[in-house]
Design a protein around this motif. Sequence first.
Motif, PDB file in Angstrom:
ATOM      1  N   LYS A 226       0.765  -1.471   0.354  1.00  0.00           N
ATOM      2  CA  LYS A 226       0.236  -0.245   0.171  1.00  0.00           C
ATOM      3  C   LYS A 226       0.894   1.621  -0.491  1.00  0.00           C
ATOM      4  O   LYS A 226       1.443   1.382   1.018  1.00  0.00           O
ATOM      5  N   CYS A 253      -2.752   1.229  -4.434  1.00  0.00           N
ATOM      6  CA  CYS A 253      -1.387  -0.022  -4.844  1.00  0.00           C
ATOM      7  C   CYS A 253      -0.123  -0.371  -5.714  1.00  0.00           C
ATOM      8  O   CYS A 253      -0.779  -0.241  -6.680  1.00  0.00           O
ATOM      9  N   CYS A 322      -3.073  -4.385   0.832  1.00  0.00           N
ATOM     10  CA  CYS A 322      -2.680  -4.893  -0.887  1.00  0.00           C
ATOM     11  C   CYS A 322      -2.266  -5.956  -0.794  1.00  0.00           C
ATOM     12  O   CYS A 322      -1.750  -6.923   0.197  1.00  0.00           O
TER      13      CYS A 322
END
Length: 325
Positions: A226, A253, A322
């Motif tokens: 992230k 992401c 992510c």
Amino acid sequence: MLLKALGLNGRPKPSSPGPVPKAFWKLFEKGVNTENPCRVEGLHVPGNIVRYYKDQGPLNMKEVPYESLCVKKHLFFDLSVIERKEQVTLGQLEIKFKHNTYHGHQFQLRVYRPLHMSLKGMRDHNTNRRLLFTQSFRLLHKSLKFNLTQVAQDWTTLGNNMGLVMEIFADGEETDNRITPLCEEMHSFIHASMLTVSLDPTSCKSSRSKRNVESSMPTPSNICKKRRLYIDFKDVGWQNWVIAPRGYMANYCHGECPYPLTEMLRGTNHAVIQTLVHSVEPENTPLPCCAPTKLSPISMLYYDNNDNVVLRHYEDMVVDECGCK
């Protein structure tokens, strides 16, 4: 496309926006309940869209007064912005008196729902309308609130919105077929509004898993993870109609999903197999993509295309985690 996803048919251009009701600020400050984002906790009903409507009815219904009638007003609230897919869970009428002039004098308020469109100049008889509420009151600086959920549901599903008729009587006041100064002053102190809560099931997730704890292991800068991204609504030209927030931390992401995928990268089963195939045939099979695996909602307070104040919860607006897909 983005505005349509937000439930708008175009970028709002507020021409005469009114002040944001205090109740809306309180609801906004509560934020979204991530465990149950489909419920407005402050109002104790299901929903993810709260709207505020100003009264658009005529200022005064011209009619010879009868009994002790002080005020007769047609109230109208345009609920056409509510989409068919939405389920109305609350309709609340608020009558607010801006001044406390009449100490000790008692009044009676009646709210009717018209059943037929009456001819111009004809008085509404009981056969043309249905009494919804009647209430006596003294303190005019207080607000009177009435539950009109069923009426709001009928207006949005049946399309027969003929508004409401409000009458206020001065109990025991002798008028002799004329409005007294006491009643005449009341007109400028009355403010009517309506609040609706609706549930859009297409943008509502009923359950949400608990957030996983981010790994504290250091990772190379090119690994999928992230990244911070703050969206300032002024930068995208939305500052004129978005009331709050002024911006929010959206995140995104970015990074690679190398072989072998570690648990830290939260790879799907498909991504694990894809990285394995990529290690054998890198020319024919790309690596998995770095994408959001967990998102959370935000609340937005804004003016819509009709200058109504709207509080709405939007799902999947903030990237929390992510992974490789």
